[in-house]
Enzyme design. Structure first.
Site, PDB file in Angstrom:
ATOM      1  N   CYS A 170      -4.624   0.701  -7.423  1.00 50.64           N
ATOM      2  CA  CYS A 170      -5.251  -0.296  -6.194  1.00 50.64           C
ATOM      3  C   CYS A 170      -6.456   0.327  -5.622  1.00 50.64           C
ATOM      4  O   CYS A 170      -7.168  -0.454  -4.952  1.00 50.64           O
ATOM      5  CB  CYS A 170      -4.134  -0.553  -5.113  1.00 50.64           C
ATOM      6  SG  CYS A 170      -2.719  -1.377  -5.829  1.00 50.64           S
ATOM      7  N   GLU A 321      -1.980   5.428   6.732  1.00 49.43           N
ATOM      8  CA  GLU A 321      -3.115   5.205   6.717  1.00 49.43           C
ATOM      9  C   GLU A 321      -3.957   5.549   8.142  1.00 49.43           C
ATOM     10  O   GLU A 321      -4.713   6.250   8.352  1.00 49.43           O
ATOM     11  CB  GLU A 321      -3.720   3.959   6.082  1.00 49.43           C
ATOM     12  CG  GLU A 321      -5.148   3.821   6.338  1.00 49.43           C
ATOM     13  CD  GLU A 321      -5.598   2.292   5.596  1.00 49.43           C
ATOM     14  OE1 GLU A 321      -6.884   2.246   5.551  1.00 49.43           O
ATOM     15  OE2 GLU A 321      -4.618   1.519   5.408  1.00 49.43           O
ATOM     16  N   HIS A 347      -3.049  -8.860  -1.672  1.00 49.86           N
ATOM     17  CA  HIS A 347      -3.589  -7.806  -2.322  1.00 49.86           C
ATOM     18  C   HIS A 347      -3.905  -7.824  -3.884  1.00 49.86           C
ATOM     19  O   HIS A 347      -3.314  -8.217  -4.442  1.00 49.86           O
ATOM     20  CB  HIS A 347      -2.412  -6.962  -2.277  1.00 49.86           C
ATOM     21  CG  HIS A 347      -2.795  -5.364  -2.675  1.00 49.86           C
ATOM     22  ND1 HIS A 347      -4.019  -4.967  -3.152  1.00 49.86           N
ATOM     23  CD2 HIS A 347      -1.898  -4.279  -2.805  1.00 49.86           C
ATOM     24  CE1 HIS A 347      -4.004  -3.617  -3.603  1.00 49.86           C
ATOM     25  NE2 HIS A 347      -2.813  -3.360  -3.289  1.00 49.86           N
ATOM     26  N   PHE A 411      -1.206   3.214  -6.411  1.00 51.74           N
ATOM     27  CA  PHE A 411      -0.138   3.975  -6.987  1.00 51.74           C
ATOM     28  C   PHE A 411      -0.753   4.994  -7.783  1.00 51.74           C
ATOM     29  O   PHE A 411      -1.543   5.144  -8.369  1.00 51.74           O
ATOM     30  CB  PHE A 411       0.694   3.221  -8.046  1.00 51.74           C
ATOM     31  CG  PHE A 411       1.594   2.028  -7.460  1.00 51.74           C
ATOM     32  CD1 PHE A 411       1.760   2.044  -5.959  1.00 51.74           C
ATOM     33  CD2 PHE A 411       2.319   1.155  -7.954  1.00 51.74           C
ATOM     34  CE1 PHE A 411       2.510   1.020  -5.314  1.00 51.74           C
ATOM     35  CE2 PHE A 411       3.146   0.089  -7.489  1.00 51.74           C
ATOM     36  CZ  PHE A 411       3.193   0.215  -6.258  1.00 51.74           C
TER      37      PHE A 411
END
Length: 423
Positions: A170, A321, A347, A411
């Site tokens: 991603c 984050e 996403h 990932f």
């Protein structure tokens, strides 16, 4: 031409997303706080635990001629649509060589995908099993290759300085844009078309992500399912589409009188070395990427007023984050308006960094931060660490030079942070 300090600017943008078939309609959807998530209507969805997704608003066959579309995986179709829009938006009339304002030997393309032609691979395997060897499409291999989208974009614009395909889950789209910035800074190219694409709304990826417990199962409320920072968030919603920008050396852009959206300040990259799927809970790897961005680029934290966060709507990732932002920026994080646009687009995996870069650049250009929708009960840890833009868009400072970040993580522990600044 060799240089390591050339200023890089954004001169073109393009997108096809769950909110619109181009960058303008996508931006309008983001500012309006509109969700692109819908129930899956395909027959195969009935047996899935997850029966929602965010498909593109405009089917690519409405834009690309059908004979051409049949030779392209869906991910490549998205990439080509977004790239052609960005190319035209940058002011180029034709492909390099035919347009005298750009030298094909000084033009690159970097288009990423996290998964590549997965729908082609799986669909053609079904053809093989059900109809036999002779019915498999001869275009299968070029369609399923992860570099297929980048190669087709390179062919469309006539890029000869290099065509590349970063694959880092991603974080792929953001890594592509960071690589493109470095291509221009190092003198390899004057212009680079860069971004990310993904097309993975298919029964196998959805079943796999669902069984990982990574996706929201809020099937009864599709538009409210993607809810970053909400205390009740239960996973991401899968989206599809592409976002592409045209990057250019400031000198080259000025020479041809191009309109400039923003300066591409640079990138920060790191890896968690923690787990193949789970984020490092304290955000240490993200902190390293943010610090790397500051150390390697001329960027004052006081300039940063906006962050387009990765924020997928997973319980662990969203908070890690924000902890990293607080750790690196301290009190400066208080004046950073944090937006989680995946609350609207879902996403897009390898396409996320491309689409969210488009959103980040437009946020600076228009000086307004998109909202994060569906936050009914803000997670106390989110509230303690960040200023989340909720409900409605928020105006950014109208005077002076301001900067914004686009965060992307994937990932494998991949972390990429991009920085942009007004000009």
């Amino acid at each position: 031409m060799s240089s390591t300090n050339r200023t890089v600017v954004v001169t073109g943008i393009g997108a096809t997303t769950p909110l619109g078939g181009d960058a303008t309609s996508t931006w309008e959807g983001l500012i309006a706080g509109r969700s692109g998530v819908k129930p899956l209507e395909q027959d195969w969805a009935a047996d899935q635990a997850v029966r929602i997704a965010a498909p593109v608003a405009v089917e690519p066959t409405e834009v690309i001629p059908r004979p051409q579309a049949r030779r392209l995986d869906r991910s490549a179709q998205f990439a080509l649509i977004a790239a052609q829009e960005a190319w035209k938006d940058a002011g180029f009339e034709a492909k390099a060589g035919e347009d005298s304002t750009v030298d094909p030997d000084r033009l690159g393309a970097v288009i990423a995908s996290g998964i590549g032609g997965v729908t082609t691979l799986l669909d053609q395997y079904d053809v093989l099993k059900e109809k036999g060897v002779r019915r498999v499409s001869p275009h299968t291999v070029p369609m399923l290759m992860p570099n297929g989208p980048s190669a087709n974009v390179g062919l469309a614009v006539g890029a000869r300085a290099g065509v590349h395909t970063p694959v880092s889950a991603c974080a792929s789209g953001a890594e592509a844009i960071g690589y493109a910035i470095e291509m221009i800074r190092s003198g390899r190219a004057d212009v680079v078309v860069a971004g990310g694409t993904e097309a993975a709304i298919h029964p196998l990826p959805i079943a796999a992500f669902g069984n990982m417990m990574a996706m929201s199962k809020n099937n009864e409320n599709p538009q409210g399912a993607s809810r970053p920072y909400d205390a009740g968030r239960d996973g991401f919603v899968l989206g599809e589409g592409a976002g592409v920008i045209v990057l250019e050396s400031a000198e080259h852009a000025a020479k041809r009188g191009a309109r400039v959206y923003a300066e591409a300040v640079g990138q920060g990259i790191s890896a968690d070395a923690h787990d193949i799927v789970q984020p490092e809970p304290e955000g240490r790897g993200i902190s390293h990427a943010l610090q790397n961005l500051l150390d390697r680029n001329d960027l004052d934290p006081a300039e940063i007023v906006h962050v387009n966060a990765h924020a997928t709507s997973t319980p662990a990732g969203d908070i890690a984050e924000l902890k990293a932002l607080r750790k690196v920026f301290g009190d400066d994080a208080d004046h950073m308006a944090v937006s989680a646009t995946k609350s609207m687009t879902g996403h897009l995996l390898g396409g996320a960094g491309g689409v969210e870069t488009v959103a980040t650049v437009l946020a600076l250009y228009h000086r307004v931060a998109p909202p994060t929708i569906n936050v009914e009960n803000l997670d106390p840890e989110a509230e303690a660490n960040a200023d989340v833009v909720r409900g409605e868009a928020r105006k950014l400072p109208v005077e002076g030079r301001i900067a914004a970040l686009n965060d992307s993580f994937g990932f494998g522990g991949h972390n990429v942070v991009l920085a942009f600044r007004t000009v």
